[in-house]
Design a protein around this motif. Structure first.
Motif, PDB file in Angstrom:
ATOM      1  N   GLN A  38       0.858  -1.187   0.000  1.00  0.00           N
ATOM      2  CA  GLN A  38       0.000   0.000   0.000  1.00  0.00           C
ATOM      3  C   GLN A  38       0.887   1.228   0.000  1.00  0.00           C
ATOM      4  OE1 GLN A  38      -2.467   0.605   3.523  1.00  0.00           O
ATOM      5  NE2 GLN A  38      -4.131   1.351   2.255  1.00  0.00           N
ATOM      6  N   ARG A  42      -2.984   5.349  -0.782  1.00  0.00           N
ATOM      7  CA  ARG A  42      -3.530   4.545  -1.884  1.00  0.00           C
ATOM      8  C   ARG A  42      -4.179   3.268  -1.366  1.00  0.00           C
ATOM      9  NH1 ARG A  42      -0.623   5.994  -6.543  1.00  0.00           N
ATOM     10  NH2 ARG A  42      -2.119   4.719  -7.692  1.00  0.00           N
ATOM     11  N   GLY A  43      -4.800   2.542  -2.295  1.00  0.00           N
ATOM     12  CA  GLY A  43      -5.415   1.264  -1.933  1.00  0.00           C
ATOM     13  C   GLY A  43      -4.403   0.152  -1.868  1.00  0.00           C
ATOM     14  N   LEU A  44      -4.900  -1.067  -1.679  1.00  0.00           N
ATOM     15  CA  LEU A  44      -4.040  -2.239  -1.555  1.00  0.00           C
ATOM     16  C   LEU A  44      -3.743  -2.836  -2.928  1.00  0.00           C
ATOM     17  CD1 LEU A  44      -5.775  -3.969   1.471  1.00  0.00           C
ATOM     18  CD2 LEU A  44      -3.739  -2.557   1.489  1.00  0.00           C
ATOM     19  N   TYR A  49       0.070 -14.301  -3.938  1.00  0.00           N
ATOM     20  CA  TYR A  49      -0.770 -15.109  -3.062  1.00  0.00           C
ATOM     21  C   TYR A  49      -0.365 -16.562  -3.213  1.00  0.00           C
ATOM     22  CZ  TYR A  49      -3.833 -16.440  -6.987  1.00  0.00           C
ATOM     23  OH  TYR A  49      -4.341 -16.929  -8.164  1.00  0.00           O
ATOM     24  N   LEU A  90       1.693  -5.505   3.716  1.00  0.00           N
ATOM     25  CA  LEU A  90       0.749  -6.220   4.563  1.00  0.00           C
ATOM     26  C   LEU A  90       0.664  -7.683   4.142  1.00  0.00           C
ATOM     27  CD1 LEU A  90      -1.967  -3.474   4.479  1.00  0.00           C
ATOM     28  CD2 LEU A  90      -1.006  -4.366   6.591  1.00  0.00           C
ATOM     29  N   GLY A 100     -18.283 -20.163   1.402  1.00  0.00           N
ATOM     30  CA  GLY A 100     -17.899 -19.742   0.057  1.00  0.00           C
ATOM     31  C   GLY A 100     -17.200 -18.417  -0.056  1.00  0.00           C
ATOM     32  N   TYR A 101     -16.987 -17.679   1.016  1.00  0.00           N
ATOM     33  CA  TYR A 101     -16.232 -16.448   0.850  1.00  0.00           C
ATOM     34  C   TYR A 101     -15.054 -16.459   1.797  1.00  0.00           C
ATOM     35  CZ  TYR A 101     -18.045 -14.275   5.173  1.00  0.00           C
ATOM     36  OH  TYR A 101     -18.368 -13.986   6.462  1.00  0.00           O
ATOM     37  N   ASN A 102     -14.001 -15.781   1.366  1.00  0.00           N
ATOM     38  CA  ASN A 102     -12.764 -15.829   2.132  1.00  0.00           C
ATOM     39  C   ASN A 102     -12.400 -14.449   2.663  1.00  0.00           C
ATOM     40  OD1 ASN A 102     -12.340 -14.982  -0.481  1.00  0.00           O
ATOM     41  ND2 ASN A 102     -10.307 -15.871  -0.650  1.00  0.00           N
ATOM     42  N   GLU A 103     -12.993 -14.121   3.828  1.00  0.00           N
ATOM     43  CA  GLU A 103     -12.590 -12.911   4.526  1.00  0.00           C
ATOM     44  C   GLU A 103     -11.105 -12.993   4.815  1.00  0.00           C
ATOM     45  OE1 GLU A 103     -14.515 -12.548   8.278  1.00  0.00           O
ATOM     46  OE2 GLU A 103     -13.009 -11.157   9.062  1.00  0.00           O
ATOM     47  N   GLN A 104     -10.411 -11.905   4.599  1.00  0.00           N
ATOM     48  CA  GLN A 104      -8.976 -11.878   4.820  1.00  0.00           C
ATOM     49  C   GLN A 104      -8.656 -11.158   6.124  1.00  0.00           C
ATOM     50  OE1 GLN A 104      -6.789 -10.518   1.370  1.00  0.00           O
ATOM     51  NE2 GLN A 104      -7.929 -11.877   0.012  1.00  0.00           N
ATOM     52  N   PHE A 105      -7.696 -11.724   6.853  1.00  0.00           N
ATOM     53  CA  PHE A 105      -7.255 -11.153   8.113  1.00  0.00           C
ATOM     54  C   PHE A 105      -5.819 -10.665   7.930  1.00  0.00           C
ATOM     55  CE2 PHE A 105     -10.815 -12.613  10.591  1.00  0.00           C
ATOM     56  CZ  PHE A 105     -11.254 -13.727   9.896  1.00  0.00           C
ATOM     57  N   PHE A 106      -5.578  -9.447   8.341  1.00  0.00           N
ATOM     58  CA  PHE A 106      -4.305  -8.802   8.060  1.00  0.00           C
ATOM     59  C   PHE A 106      -3.371  -8.800   9.260  1.00  0.00           C
ATOM     60  CE2 PHE A 106      -4.858  -6.998   3.860  1.00  0.00           C
ATOM     61  CZ  PHE A 106      -6.228  -7.076   3.684  1.00  0.00           C
ATOM     62  N   GLY A 107      -2.082  -8.902   8.950  1.00  0.00           N
ATOM     63  CA  GLY A 107      -1.059  -8.699   9.954  1.00  0.00           C
ATOM     64  C   GLY A 107      -0.858  -7.216  10.205  1.00  0.00           C
ATOM     65  N   PRO A 108       0.027  -6.885  11.159  1.00  0.00           N
ATOM     66  CA  PRO A 108       0.215  -5.479  11.545  1.00  0.00           C
ATOM     67  C   PRO A 108       0.964  -4.647  10.510  1.00  0.00           C
ATOM     68  CG  PRO A 108       1.702  -6.896  12.762  1.00  0.00           C
ATOM     69  CD  PRO A 108       0.778  -7.793  12.017  1.00  0.00           C
TER      70      PRO A 108
END
Lengths: 115, 109
Positions: A38, A42-44, A49, A90, A100-108
């Motif tokens: 990022q 700006r965006g990600l 992956y 990140l 069916g959906y993959n919520e993403q969890f972010f590191g610090p």
């Protein structure tokens, strides 16, 4: 519970130097792992992956590379940093639930400044 | 191509209501996420919509219209701690997240 670690938190590197950022996940097995960058305000931007050990997909051609030597370890590397590599890096994880959906969890995150 | 559009910045008053809009164009669609990101921190999950309609979670609600390629995040009873960037992201046919640039929300007393 699941946790995600990234280190270092901040890094200042000269142009042309190598880079290694590490991300580890605890409390889950066979996660999907992601590296994002990022730029300020700006965006990600998805960089890489991985859906499993040794399986890396690159989204953007650049001087960065990624590796997944273990199930819950994801490493971002560069042989020679460019000024444009500065940004907030990140790492994120997700799993493939039955829903069916993959919520993403972010590191610090790691804030990288290339001088 | 795939694209997410959302306003760059919005300003609102403490205690008021604000609506942050997001339009998307993706190759296939498997849902829409909203994340909150405070300055210098990682994004945190707020909501997920895959069916048309409104999902309410306390002071925050998220709406989706699949036919219009449109979503909004509604924040009620704004608090100073709500000052943050709000990121809209759509899940495409390959289950990859396409991210918007984020909307910076400034709350004034």
């Amino acid at each position: 519970s699941q946790t995600i670690h990234q280190w270092p938190a901040t890094l200042v590197q000269p142009v042309g130097s190598p880079l290694s950022l590490e991300c580890t996940v605890e409390g889950t097995s066979n996660p999907n792992l992601y590296w994002y960058r990022q730029a300020a305000g700006r965006g990600l931007q998805l960089l890489f992956y991985s859906v499993g050990i040794g399986q890396i997909s690159s989204e953007v051609p650049q001087n960065l590379s990624a590796s997944r030597p273990q199930d819950r370890q994801f490493i971002l590397s560069s042989k020679k940093l460019l000024l444009s590599d500065s940004g907030f890096y990140l790492c994120a994880w997700s799993v493939e639930p039955a829903g069916g959906y993959n919520e993403q969890f972010f590191g610090p995150g790691t804030r990288l400044t290339v001088l | 191509g795939q694209n997410i559009d959302q306003p760059t910045e919005m300003t609102a008053t403490e205690g008021a209501i604000v609506q942050i809009n997001c339009t998307y164009q993706t190759s296939g669609f498997n849902g829409l996420f909203w994340y909150q990101q405070h300055a210098g921190e990682a994004p945190t999950f707020l909501s997920y919509n895959v069916l048309d309609g409104l999902e309410e979670k306390g002071r925050f609600s998220s709406f989706l219209s699949r036919s219009k390629g449109y979503s909004y995040l509604l924040l009620k009873e704004l608090q100073m701690k709500d000052s943050a960037s709000y990121l809209c992201a759509a899940l495409d046919s390959n289950y990859q997240l396409i991210w918007g640039a984020g909307t910076k929300l400034i709350i004034k007393p």
